[in-house]
Design a protein around this motif. Structure first.
Motif, short mmCIF file in Angstrom:
data_model
loop_
_atom_site.label_atom_id
_atom_site.label_comp_id
_atom_site.label_asym_id
_atom_site.label_seq_id
_atom_site.Cartn_x
_atom_site.Cartn_y
_atom_site.Cartn_z
N UNK A 67 0.83 -1.21 0.00
CA UNK A 67 0.00 0.00 0.00
C UNK A 67 0.86 1.25 0.00
N UNK A 68 1.96 1.20 0.75
CA UNK A 68 2.88 2.34 0.72
C UNK A 68 3.39 2.58 -0.70
N UNK A 69 3.75 1.50 -1.40
CA UNK A 69 4.25 1.64 -2.77
C UNK A 69 3.22 2.32 -3.66
N UNK A 70 1.96 1.97 -3.49
CA UNK A 70 0.91 2.56 -4.32
C UNK A 70 0.73 4.04 -3.99
N UNK A 71 0.71 4.39 -2.71
CA UNK A 71 0.55 5.79 -2.34
C UNK A 71 1.79 6.62 -2.72
N UNK A 72 2.97 6.00 -2.70
CA UNK A 72 4.16 6.69 -3.18
C UNK A 72 4.04 6.98 -4.67
N UNK A 73 3.55 6.01 -5.42
CA UNK A 73 3.35 6.18 -6.85
C UNK A 73 2.43 7.36 -7.14
N UNK A 74 1.39 7.52 -6.31
CA UNK A 74 0.42 8.60 -6.50
C UNK A 74 0.92 9.94 -5.95
N UNK A 318 -8.42 -3.50 3.50
CA UNK A 318 -8.15 -2.34 2.65
C UNK A 318 -6.92 -2.57 1.78
N UNK A 319 -5.91 -3.25 2.31
CA UNK A 319 -4.70 -3.48 1.53
C UNK A 319 -4.98 -4.33 0.30
N UNK A 320 -5.79 -5.37 0.47
CA UNK A 320 -6.18 -6.18 -0.68
C UNK A 320 -6.98 -5.34 -1.67
N UNK A 321 -7.92 -4.55 -1.19
CA UNK A 321 -8.74 -3.71 -2.07
C UNK A 321 -7.88 -2.71 -2.84
N UNK A 322 -6.86 -2.17 -2.17
CA UNK A 322 -5.98 -1.20 -2.84
C UNK A 322 -5.14 -1.88 -3.92
N UNK A 323 -4.67 -3.10 -3.63
CA UNK A 323 -3.95 -3.84 -4.67
C UNK A 323 -4.88 -4.16 -5.83
N UNK A 324 -6.12 -4.52 -5.52
CA UNK A 324 -7.11 -4.78 -6.57
C UNK A 324 -7.24 -3.60 -7.52
N UNK A 325 -7.48 -2.41 -6.97
CA UNK A 325 -7.75 -1.26 -7.85
C UNK A 325 -6.48 -0.80 -8.56
#
Length: 426
Positions: A67-74, A318-325
């Motif tokens: 999740x951190x990786x995804x929020x860093x990307x954004x 939430x972590x699974x849902x964030x990876x999903x999206x």
């Protein structure tokens, strides 16, 4: 249709639900720079980051490394950091038994195993970013009251108030409006529900000692208990507690005074965090596993809690849902490069295939743990404590288990890599 009808509008992607998952999906899609017209439809008023929908409440969320990786990307991680508490160690134990294990960030060569953020802080950052995201329009408060699939799109009837009804034609409809999803019901998509016969008591706990960045998962005779480290408030140490137990005990615990509550908590948890000195407002949530019977149709995808709402024991929902999206957004972006439409069924099936293993293993883990630790027979107690000891003493086993918890072991794709820099289309 009653009242005055607003002109029809067309969007590439409509997202029903502006909570943590819906907002994150909108930001991921905008990040791809494909010039999509994205509409977020939320039933709660969303005028700004100062007023948040009910999902952004007093609870906290444990964010995995993925999740951190995804929020860093954004580009959101820096904005989140002032409210982030690092989990540098996870301590797992079974009350009254010998088994325990410790998972450390140092062993994984990472700064932290995970991060804890209060939902209101996360919500404020997401809402602020949503207001500035190119191509994203938020409609709220508004409700989808009717849905009509067609060959090339999905036709939504959106009611803003008693007098304003809008028709929105969307190339893809993403349903992200929660476990009890009204939109899922409108679409006649069934759901499977497994009632755990437990409720979660949630509260922030004041501590005499510093938590030291350690998260505790303790299995008690009533049910699993998680104590997650939080940042100090006005100089006082604190953590976020999630304690699952039978509903009747949860109702009783909600009613006792502060001293009695802390005494019962201390008895079940012990003194690894020292004496508990305060409890904040207490809330109770019934627990069940809810999974959608369908996640994709032509021009339709179901995500977040509307797709799968999990037991909180492993903090994976939430972590699974964030990876999903994230994987969904990446798959849709690749479809554009291949001259496919985001609503094409083959594209959505590809997304689901990519995430199938991650979903299956994460749901299994979240479902299995409370069952295994909820059985109190001597053979089962011996078996699970032997398993905890094995985790504590076998580095390879511990490494794989830790990576699974961080969301690094089963995620479907690298998730939105450099491709997004070159995907702008006219």
């Amino acid at each position: 249709m009653t009242g005055s009808a607003a002109p029809e509008s067309a969007v590439d992607i409509a997202i029903v639900g502006g909570g943590m998952v819906g907002a994150s999906l909108a930001l991921l899609l905008s990040h791809l720079k494909v010039n999509w017209r994205i509409r977020v439809i939320e039933s709660f008023p969303l005028p700004g980051a100062d007023i948040l929908p009910p999902g952004f409440d007093e609870r906290s969320t444990a964010l995995s490394h993925s999740s951190r990786e995804i929020f860093e990307l954004l580009g959101l991680w820096q904005a989140l950091q002032p409210g982030i508490t690092e989990i540098r160690q996870v301590h797992v134990s079974d009350r009254g038994h010998f088994g325990m294990t410790r998972l450390t960030a140092a062993e994984q060569h990472l700064p932290a195993l995970g991060y804890v953020v209060e939902n209101r802080q996360l919500g404020a950052v997401l809402m602020s970013a949503l207001q500035q995201a190119p191509g994203v329009v938020v409609t709220s408060p508004a409700q989808v009251t009717a849905i009509s699939p067609s060959t090339c799109s999905v036709r939504l009837q959106v009611s803003r108030d008693a007098n304003v009804v809008e028709v929105v034609n969307a190339g893809l409809l993403a349903v992200a409006d929660g476990a009890q999803s009204p939109t899922r019901e409108l679409l006649a998509i069934g759901s499977r529900r497994k009632d755990y016969g437990q409720s979660a008591v949630v509260a922030n706990i004041g501590l005499q000692l510093d938590h030291g960045g350690i998260a505790y998962e303790r299995f008690t005779d009533l049910g699993p208990m998680a104590m997650l480290p939080l940042q100090p408030l006005a100089g006082a140490h604190r953590c976020a507690m999630v304690w699952t137990m039978p509903p009747e005990q949860a109702t009783e615990l909600l009613a006792v005074d502060e001293a009695e509550f802390l005494a019962r908590l201390q008895q079940r948890f012990g003194y690894r965090l020292g004496p508990f000195v305060r409890v904040g407002s207490r809330q109770v949530y019934p627990l069940s596993l809810i999974t959608s019977e369908e996640q994709v149709r032509s021009h339709l995808v179901v995500v977040g809690n509307a797709a799968h709402s999990l037991h909180p024991v492993a903090g994976q929902g939430f972590n699974l849902a964030l990876r999903d999206v994230a994987v969904l957004a990446e798959t849709l972006g690749e479809a554009v490069a291949n001259h496919q439409l985001p609503g094409d069924l083959s594209v959505l099936q590809q997304y689901l295939q990519r995430q199938q293993l991650d979903q299956q293993q994460t749901i299994l883990l979240s479902d299995l743990l409370p069952q295994v630790f909820g059985l109190h027979s001597i053979p089962m107690a011996l078996l699970r404590n032997t398993g905890l000891l094995a985790l504590d003493t076998v580095p390879l086993l511990r490494h794989q288990f830790t990576r699974l918890g961080m969301g690094l072991e089963t995620r479907g794709t690298p998730m939105l890599g450099p491709m997004s820099e070159s995907m702008t289309v006219g």
